[in-house]
Design an enzyme around this catalytic site. Structure first.
Site, mmCIF file in Angstrom:
data_model
loop_
_atom_site.group_PDB
_atom_site.id
_atom_site.type_symbol
_atom_site.label_atom_id
_atom_site.label_comp_id
_atom_site.label_asym_id
_atom_site.label_seq_id
_atom_site.Cartn_x
_atom_site.Cartn_y
_atom_site.Cartn_z
ATOM 1 N N LYS A 38 0.816 -1.223 0.000
ATOM 2 C CA LYS A 38 0.000 0.000 0.000
ATOM 3 C C LYS A 38 0.847 1.270 0.000
ATOM 4 C CE LYS A 38 -4.375 -1.759 1.753
ATOM 5 N NZ LYS A 38 -5.399 -1.718 2.817
ATOM 6 N N ARG B 162 -3.593 -10.054 5.363
ATOM 7 C CA ARG B 162 -4.154 -10.093 4.005
ATOM 8 C C ARG B 162 -3.082 -9.576 3.057
ATOM 9 N NH1 ARG B 162 -6.839 -6.686 0.403
ATOM 10 N NH2 ARG B 162 -8.475 -7.705 -0.842
#
Length: 276
Positions: A221, A255
């Site tokens: 991210k 995740r």
């Protein structure tokens, strides 16, 4: 906590890795896109072989600035993939990343075992009614705003306290409706600045007081990209570093796009006694 559905069980006594299966062409990490059914099946097989306990199927993009996709379009993408994966891997624990109750209902009917909801039930109250009725494992994520606007100057007085309050409210509603298998996800990058994200990670243990398993989605991210000056396809090492910190801070589910490296992090943190 043990997650159980459709005759399958997942023990959260040790951290688990959730592998991301991206079937939407509009994603922040384009290299993770699996467009064809054959490619999806190969990717699922690879992630399971590398140690993934859960496969999370995403049929719409939720990156910052992403446009909404109608539920009919999401179903058109999801249903063929879910059917093929369930047929090929009957014992695989499958999560579906959706905020539409109709999509969640269809996914569970077709054999999905978990729903991963970025809106945490805010998009449509029927989601909580569905989850309560069937008591499916449910990832309750926090997001400030919605994907197309969430990164426009998000502000908090105390980011961890405000997220925790959201979880208290939403889990109470879920439990009143019969849901018992609730996982909380603070939503890294969903309506948070880079500074907010790192504060959440530093204080992740504070969520343990809520007595729900904690899922963390940091993989590749922008908090990594912006901090060390890389693009998403160069952010694997940064992802491993932050996943390791998340494990030490109490994460129960990671995740990730890169299952092998996440599993290595779990094993190494465990080897030095860092897992709770």
């Amino acid at each position: 906590m043990v997650l159980a559905f459709n005759g399958k069980r997942l023990d959260l006594a040790s951290p688990l890795v959730m592998g991301i299966l991206n079937i939407t062409p509009d994603s922040f990490f384009s290299q993770g896109y699996c467009g064809s059914i054959d490619k999806q099946l190969r990717q699922v097989e690879k992630m399971l072989d590398e140690g993934a306990s859960i496969i999370d199927i995403g049929a719409v993009s939720t990156r910052p600035g992403a446009s909404a996709v109608p539920e009919a379009e999401e179903l058109d993408r999801l249903v063929p993939s879910l059917k093929a994966i369930r047929h090929r891997f009957p014992h695989c624990f499958i999560s579906v990343d959706t905020f539409y109750p109709l999509v969640a209902q269809e996914a569970l009917t077709l054999g999905a075992d978990m729903i991963n909801d970025i809106y945490g039930g805010r998009y449509d109250t029927k989601m909580f009614e569905l989850i309560g009725k069937v008591n499916a494992p449910y990832i309750l994520m926090h997001m400030k705003g919605e994907p197309n606007t969430m990164q426009l100057h998000p502000e908090y007085q105390d980011v961890v306290a405000e997220i925790a309050y959201f979880f208290v409210q939403q889990t109470a509603k879920l439990r009143e409706l019969g849901a018992r298998q609730i996982i909380i996800d603070p939503g890294f990058g969903f309506g948070k600045t880079v500074e907010h994200n790192f504060e959440i990670l530093a204080r992740l243990q504070e969520f343990e007081s809520l007595e729900s398993p904690i899922a963390v989605g940091i993989s590749r991210k922008s908090m990594i990209q912006k901090t060390i000056g890389v693009k998403a396809d160069e952010a694997l090492n940064g992802s491993s570093v932050l996943n390791t910190i998340a494990l030490i801070k109490g994460a129960n589910i990671l995740r990730v796009h890169d299952v092998k490296e996440a599993m290595e992090a779990v094993k190494l943190v465990d080897a030095v006694g860092g897992l709770k």
